[in-house]
Design a protein around this motif. Structure first.
Motif, short mmCIF file in Angstrom:
data_model
loop_
_atom_site.label_atom_id
_atom_site.label_comp_id
_atom_site.label_asym_id
_atom_site.label_seq_id
_atom_site.Cartn_x
_atom_site.Cartn_y
_atom_site.Cartn_z
N HIS A 129 -17.08 -27.69 10.86
CA HIS A 129 -16.24 -28.23 12.01
C HIS A 129 -16.42 -27.33 13.29
N ILE A 130 -16.62 -28.18 14.36
CA ILE A 130 -16.68 -27.35 15.60
C ILE A 130 -15.58 -27.15 16.22
N HIS A 131 -15.18 -25.98 16.81
CA HIS A 131 -14.01 -25.79 17.67
C HIS A 131 -14.52 -26.15 19.21
N VAL A 132 -13.62 -27.00 19.54
CA VAL A 132 -13.83 -27.68 20.96
C VAL A 132 -12.58 -26.98 21.79
N ASP A 133 -12.77 -26.16 22.64
CA ASP A 133 -11.72 -25.48 23.42
C ASP A 133 -12.19 -24.68 24.67
N CYS A 134 -11.21 -24.33 25.38
CA CYS A 134 -11.34 -23.39 26.62
C CYS A 134 -11.98 -22.28 26.13
N ILE A 135 -13.03 -21.88 26.99
CA ILE A 135 -13.68 -20.39 27.00
C ILE A 135 -12.60 -19.31 27.55
N SER A 136 -12.79 -18.10 26.72
CA SER A 136 -11.82 -17.17 27.46
C SER A 136 -12.36 -16.80 28.98
N ALA A 137 -11.42 -16.08 29.77
CA ALA A 137 -11.64 -15.59 30.86
C ALA A 137 -12.79 -14.72 30.84
N ASP A 138 -12.76 -13.77 30.03
CA ASP A 138 -13.80 -12.77 29.87
C ASP A 138 -15.11 -13.07 29.85
N ALA A 139 -15.16 -14.09 28.66
CA ALA A 139 -16.46 -14.83 28.36
C ALA A 139 -17.07 -15.52 29.42
N ARG A 140 -16.11 -16.23 30.09
CA ARG A 140 -16.66 -17.11 31.34
C ARG A 140 -17.30 -16.25 32.41
N ALA A 141 -16.76 -15.15 32.70
CA ALA A 141 -17.09 -14.05 33.60
C ALA A 141 -18.56 -13.56 33.18
N VAL A 142 -18.62 -13.18 31.94
CA VAL A 142 -19.84 -12.46 31.62
C VAL A 142 -21.03 -13.40 31.52
#
Length: 239
Positions: A129-142
């Motif tokens: 199963h592939i989790h399809v969802d928002c990325i975390s703010a920290d991960a997005r910034a990196v």
């Protein structure tokens, strides 16, 4: 009993098991998809018979969906994933991003959506199963800071994300097209048949200086740390 009540009752009979302790039934997802969704769609939102997958809303999070193959594929370690004839489920998951957007007040930016598969030792279910969802703010910034440092060959990501030391590649294009992240990972390993199951695999939308694309991340799972760690099921980046 109305259709809504039947669907609600059906979902209630399955979903508690999805979030039970790890020693609970590891085949719940397979039973939901195989025994229910392919027969009557519910409790899944949709079933794509041509591409062999279903979309199921996860109880966790405001907008998290799971893309689940309708064929028996246990996970990253499955030989089926090494067969070029197997559908490109990551490309399918990206194409289904409107399911996530429909649960949010406005559309996610390209670099706000993430697709993640957890490694064998970091998962509770024995159906891919592939989790399809928002990325975390920290991960997005990196990833925003590192995006234009990422090349088309696998190389260590300069910065950690949620404790993970990922290896990354960039892929150009609005969609994944013919690029299959699973096969790209397999080509980078000495013995894919033995090593694939140890790997988390994540795909995140990206905006590079030279156009749209994707960042693909992978690492060997340790201490139960999964690819899903880059996600935020509360979708805080939308607030």
């Amino acid at each position: 009993m109305t259709l809504l009540r039947r669907v609600t009752a059906l979902a209630a009979s399955f979903f508690p098991l999805l979030f039970a302790p790890a020693f609970a039934d590891s085949d719940v997802l397979w039973k939901i998809v195989h025994d229910k969704c392919v027969v009557q769609t519910a409790p899944c939102l949709s079933v794509n018979t041509a591409e062999h997958y279903a979309m199921l809303k996860d109880l966790r999070g405001v907008a998290q969906f799971l893309l689940i193959p309708t064929d028996k594929i246990t996970g990253m370690e499955s030989p089926a994933l090494l067969d070029p004839a197997t559908h490109n489920f990551f490309a399918d998951a990206w194409a289904e991003r409107d399911d996530v957007n429909a649960r949010l007040p406005h559309q996610l930016p390209r670099d706000g959506l993430s697709l993640a598969i957890n490694a064998l030792q970091a998962r509770s279910q024995n159906q891919l199963h592939i989790h399809v969802d928002c990325i975390s703010a920290d991960a997005r910034a990196v990833l925003k800071a590192d995006a234009d440092k990422i090349a088309t060959d696998w190389a260590p990501l300069p910065d950690k994300i949620a404790g993970h030391e990922f290896t990354a590649i960039r892929v150009k294009g609005e969609t994944l097209g013919d690029f299959n992240p699973v096969l790209a990972l397999a080509k980078s390993l000495k013995d894919p048949a033995k090593e694939m199951g140890d790997h988390n695999l994540v795909v995140v939308g990206a905006n590079f200086a030279d156009g749209p694309g994707f960042i693909v991340l992978t690492d060997v799972a340790t201490l139960g740390m999964g690819g899903e760690d880059v996600q935020d099921h509360s979708c805080a980046i939308m607030h």
